[in-house]
Design a protein around this motif. Structure first.
Motif, PDB file in Angstrom:
ATOM      1  N   SER A  33      10.097  14.285  13.002  1.00  7.73           N
ATOM      2  CA  SER A  33       8.654  14.279  13.293  1.00  7.73           C
ATOM      3  C   SER A  33       7.834  14.013  12.026  1.00  7.73           C
ATOM      4  N   THR A  34       8.330  14.410  10.840  1.00  9.34           N
ATOM      5  CA  THR A  34       7.648  14.038   9.586  1.00  9.34           C
ATOM      6  C   THR A  34       7.518  12.519   9.524  1.00  9.34           C
ATOM      7  N   ILE A  35       8.591  11.857   9.882  1.00  8.90           N
ATOM      8  CA  ILE A  35       8.634  10.395   9.789  1.00  8.90           C
ATOM      9  C   ILE A  35       7.799   9.764  10.904  1.00  8.90           C
ATOM     10  N   LEU A  36       7.904  10.322  12.100  1.00 11.47           N
ATOM     11  CA  LEU A  36       7.203   9.742  13.256  1.00 11.47           C
ATOM     12  C   LEU A  36       5.691   9.944  13.159  1.00 11.47           C
ATOM     13  N   GLU A  37       5.273  11.177  12.836  1.00 11.44           N
ATOM     14  CA  GLU A  37       3.851  11.527  12.934  1.00 11.44           C
ATOM     15  C   GLU A  37       3.022  10.938  11.791  1.00 11.44           C
ATOM     16  N   ASN A  38       3.597  10.821  10.606  1.00 15.99           N
ATOM     17  CA  ASN A  38       2.843  10.203   9.514  1.00 15.99           C
ATOM     18  C   ASN A  38       2.732   8.705   9.795  1.00 15.99           C
ATOM     19  N   THR A  39       1.571   8.148   9.464  1.00 14.80           N
ATOM     20  CA  THR A  39       1.278   6.802   9.975  1.00 14.80           C
ATOM     21  C   THR A  39       1.918   5.678   9.156  1.00 14.80           C
ATOM     22  N   PHE A  40       2.630   6.014   8.100  1.00  9.55           N
ATOM     23  CA  PHE A  40       3.249   4.965   7.275  1.00  9.55           C
ATOM     24  C   PHE A  40       4.342   4.247   8.071  1.00  9.55           C
ATOM     25  N   GLU A  41       4.564   3.000   7.677  1.00  9.54           N
ATOM     26  CA  GLU A  41       5.567   2.209   8.407  1.00  9.54           C
ATOM     27  C   GLU A  41       6.988   2.457   7.892  1.00  9.54           C
ATOM     28  N   ASN A  72       0.885  -1.167   0.000  1.00  4.00           N
ATOM     29  CA  ASN A  72       0.000   0.000   0.000  1.00  4.00           C
ATOM     30  C   ASN A  72       0.920   1.212   0.000  1.00  4.00           C
ATOM     31  N   SER A  73       0.918   1.937  -1.099  1.00  2.00           N
ATOM     32  CA  SER A  73       1.886   3.039  -1.213  1.00  2.00           C
ATOM     33  C   SER A  73       1.196   4.300  -1.694  1.00  2.00           C
ATOM     34  N   CYS A  74       1.647   5.435  -1.200  1.00  2.00           N
ATOM     35  CA  CYS A  74       1.175   6.709  -1.752  1.00  2.00           C
ATOM     36  C   CYS A  74       2.326   7.703  -1.736  1.00  2.00           C
ATOM     37  N   ILE A  75       2.078   8.838  -2.372  1.00  2.00           N
ATOM     38  CA  ILE A  75       3.120   9.871  -2.455  1.00  2.00           C
ATOM     39  C   ILE A  75       2.883  10.899  -1.357  1.00  2.00           C
ATOM     40  N   LEU A  76       3.960  11.291  -0.710  1.00  2.00           N
ATOM     41  CA  LEU A  76       3.877  12.236   0.404  1.00  2.00           C
ATOM     42  C   LEU A  76       4.776  13.429   0.077  1.00  2.00           C
ATOM     43  N   ALA A  77       4.175  14.607  -0.063  1.00  3.17           N
ATOM     44  CA  ALA A  77       4.967  15.805  -0.370  1.00  3.17           C
ATOM     45  C   ALA A  77       5.456  16.451   0.920  1.00  3.17           C
ATOM     46  N   ALA A  78       6.650  17.001   0.881  1.00  6.55           N
ATOM     47  CA  ALA A  78       7.193  17.664   2.073  1.00  6.55           C
ATOM     48  C   ALA A  78       8.183  18.730   1.641  1.00  6.55           C
ATOM     49  N   ASP A  79       8.338  19.746   2.478  1.00 12.14           N
ATOM     50  CA  ASP A  79       9.431  20.693   2.262  1.00 12.14           C
ATOM     51  C   ASP A  79      10.606  20.203   3.098  1.00 12.14           C
ATOM     52  N   GLU A  80      10.514  20.357   4.404  1.00 11.67           N
ATOM     53  CA  GLU A  80      11.544  19.817   5.285  1.00 11.67           C
ATOM     54  C   GLU A  80      11.140  18.394   5.691  1.00 11.67           C
ATOM     55  N   ILE A  81      12.061  17.466   5.622  1.00 15.75           N
ATOM     56  CA  ILE A  81      11.801  16.095   6.083  1.00 15.75           C
ATOM     57  C   ILE A  81      12.557  15.911   7.395  1.00 15.75           C
ATOM     58  N   THR A  82      11.799  15.826   8.479  1.00 10.33           N
ATOM     59  CA  THR A  82      12.393  15.826   9.816  1.00 10.33           C
ATOM     60  C   THR A  82      12.005  14.540  10.547  1.00 10.33           C
ATOM     61  N   ASP A 116      20.683  11.123   8.406  1.00  9.33           N
ATOM     62  CA  ASP A 116      19.636  11.295   9.424  1.00  9.33           C
ATOM     63  C   ASP A 116      18.889  10.016   9.773  1.00  9.33           C
ATOM     64  N   GLN A 117      19.222   8.897   9.125  1.00 11.24           N
ATOM     65  CA  GLN A 117      18.465   7.667   9.391  1.00 11.24           C
ATOM     66  C   GLN A 117      18.450   7.320  10.886  1.00 11.24           C
ATOM     67  N   SER A 118      19.557   7.586  11.571  1.00 17.04           N
ATOM     68  CA  SER A 118      19.606   7.215  12.994  1.00 17.04           C
ATOM     69  C   SER A 118      18.612   8.039  13.821  1.00 17.04           C
ATOM     70  N   GLN A 119      18.198   9.199  13.300  1.00 17.55           N
ATOM     71  CA  GLN A 119      17.201  10.005  14.026  1.00 17.55           C
ATOM     72  C   GLN A 119      15.774   9.634  13.632  1.00 17.55           C
ATOM     73  N   PHE A 120      15.636   8.883  12.536  1.00 11.25           N
ATOM     74  CA  PHE A 120      14.301   8.509  12.066  1.00 11.25           C
ATOM     75  C   PHE A 120      13.870   7.211  12.745  1.00 11.25           C
TER      76      PHE A 120
END
Ligand code: SF4
Length: 367
Positions: free
Chosen positions: A289-297, A277-287, A311-315
Motif C-alpha cells: 500500500s506504500t507503493i500503491l497509495e503514493n502517487t509516484f510511478e 521529477n524525483s523526491c525523497i520519501l521516508a518510510a518505516d515499513e515499505i508495503t 516483494d516486487q511481485s506484490q508491488f
C-alpha cells in the motif's frame, strides 16, 4: 513450554538462549526496565525470556512491532517506553553502535538432528565439485560442523570465512550480507548455504557459480540457478519500466540499520539531473500500500534490498535498487551489475574497482 538447561544455555523451543548473559549484562548495566524485541517467528521464546527476566526482578515489556533483522532494532520504542535496555532476540548486532543499551540473544538451534538427516543429500549434491564455500544463517551456525566435517571426509575442500559487512560470525550470512561467501569467490567452485532459500538467494544473485540452499526444515537441497535467472530477468524488466516513468521517488527507511539518507540524496539529485521529477520519501515499513497509495510511478529503494527482490511481485510499480537506478540512468550497464555482483549493497563485498563503478557517478553529483 519446554525449557531445559544445556551448559550455560537455556533451551527454549529448541533454541539455545543465553539467559545468564542477559541477566548478568542487565545487572552490570544497572538496567531495571527492559524491552524484549523479537521477530514474529520467535515470539514464544520472547514470552519465556520475558517471564524469566520478570522472575529475576526486571520490569519487562514486549515490542509487538514487526522486526525484520538486526537492522531493525526498536530504539524508538525502548525510549518511548522508558526502557533502560533492550533484549533483542534472533539476530547478531548489525550496527557498530547501539543507541540504547542492547543485549543480543541469538537463539541458535540446540540440536543438529534435522541438519544431520539432510547431510547425505547435501553430500550427493555437491560431491562433483572440488571445493565449496559454506555459509549459514545464525540459527544453524552451531550445527554447521556436521556438514563441514562430512564434506571434508568425502574429499571436498570446504572453506568458510569471516564476513566484512554487517554479519559478525565466521560463515554467517544475512539476507543483505553474503560477504563471508563472496570473499571466497576465487577459491571455490560452488556455494552451499544452510538455512533457507532466502539466505542462499543472496549469494546466488551475486555470483555465476552454482549455489545450493540446504533447508533443514523442509529437508530439501535446492539448486538456485533457475530462481536466480528468473529474478534477474524480472529485475531487468523493472529497470525498463522505471525508465519510462517521469515522476519517481527515492525511498529512505527510518529503520536504524536500513537508513541510507546520503545515498538517497545523491540518487535523487542524479535522477533530477537526468530529467526525472524525483523526491525523497521516508518510510518505516515499505508495503504494497506504500507503493500503491503514493502517487509516484516508480521508486528507488535504498532500504532493505530484499524488499525489491522478494516483494516486487506484490508491488504495483517498479521498486528498483540503487545499482539498478544507475543502469536506468546509463551510469552502469546491466551486464556490469550482474557480472560483478553489484546488485545488492555493491559497496559491501566487491573489490575497490567494482564498487568504484557504482560510486563514481554518485560522487560527482551535489546534493
Ligand atoms: S536483509 Fe533486510 S531485513 Fe535482513 S538484515 Fe538485511 S536489511 Fe535487514
Amino acid at each position: 513450554m519446554l525449557v531445559q538447561r544445556k551448559g550455560r544455555m537455556v533451551v527454549i523451543e529448541g533454541c539455545s538462549v543465553d539467559i545468564d548473559h542477559a541477566v548478568n549484562s542487565l545487572r552490570r548495566l544497572g538496567a531495571s526496565r527492559v524491552l524484549v524485541q523479537s521477530p514474529l517467528g520467535l515470539r514464544k521464546i520472547a514470552a519465556r525470556v520475558g517471564q524469566i527476566l520478570a522472575e529475576k526482578g526486571f520490569d519487562v515489556a514486549f515490542s509487538s512491532s514487526n522486526c525484520w533483522g538486526g537492522c531493525d532494532i526498536a530504539y524508538h520504542e525502548a525510549a518511548a517506553m522508558g526502557a533502560d535496555a533492550l533484549i533483542h532476540l534472533g539476530h547478531t548486532p548489525f550496527l557498530k553502535k547501539d543507541r540504547t543499551q542492547t543485549i543480543y540473544l541469538e537463539c541458535r538451534y540446540a540440536e543438529d538432528g534435522a541438519l544431520k538427516s539432510l547431510v547425505p543429500e547435501i553430500t550427493e549434491t555437491v560431491k562433483g565439485f572440488a571445493s565449496v564455500g559454506v555459509g549459514s544463517s545464525v540459527q544453524w551456525l552451531d550445527c554447521l560442523k556436521v556438514v563441514v566435517e562430512e564434506l571434508r571426509r568425502v574429499g571436498l575442500k570446504v572453506l568458510t570465512a569471516k564476513p566484512s559487512m554487517h554479519a559478525v560470525e565466521t560463515a554467517q550470512v544475512l539476507g543483505c550480507d553474503v560477504s563471508a561467501l563472496k570473499t571466497l569467490e576465487n577459491s571455490v567452485e560452488t556455494y552451499l548455504v544452510v538455512g533457507s532459500v532466502f539466505h542462499a538467494l543472496g549469494i546466488a544473485l551475486l555470483t555465476s557459480k552454482p549455489c545450493f540452499a540446504a533447508d533443514p526444515h523442509t529437508q530439501k537441497v535446492k539448486n538456485l540457478w533457475e530462481m536466480r535467472e528468473r529474478i534477474l530477468r524480472q529485475r531487468h524488466y523493472n529497470i525498463e519500466r522505471f525508465k519510462k516513468c517521469q515522476n519517481v521517488a527515492v525511498l529512505v527507511s527510518v529503520k536504524p540499520g536500513q537508513k541510507k539518507l546520503g545515498l538517497a540524496r545523491r540518487i535523487n539529485s542524479m535522477l533530477k539531473n537526468y530529467g526525472k521529477n524525483s523526491c525523497i520519501l521516508a518510510a518505516d515499513e515499505i508495503t504494497p500500500s506504500t507503493i500503491l497509495e503514493n502517487t509516484f510511478e516508480a521508486f528507488v529503494n535504498t532500504a532493505c534490498p530484499r524488499l525489491s527482490i522478494e516483494d516486487q511481485s506484490q508491488f504495483s510499480k517498479p521498486v528498483i535498487l540503487p545499482a539498478e537506478a544507475m543502469v536506468a540512468m546509463n551510469a552502469l550497464s546491466w551486464e556490469e551489475v550482474v557480472d560483478e555482483g553489484l546488485l545488492m549493497y555493491p559497496w559491501g563485498w566487491t573489490g575497490g574497482q567494482a564498487a568504484d563503478k557504482f560510486w563514481r557517478p554518485l560522487r560527482m553529483v551535489t546534493t
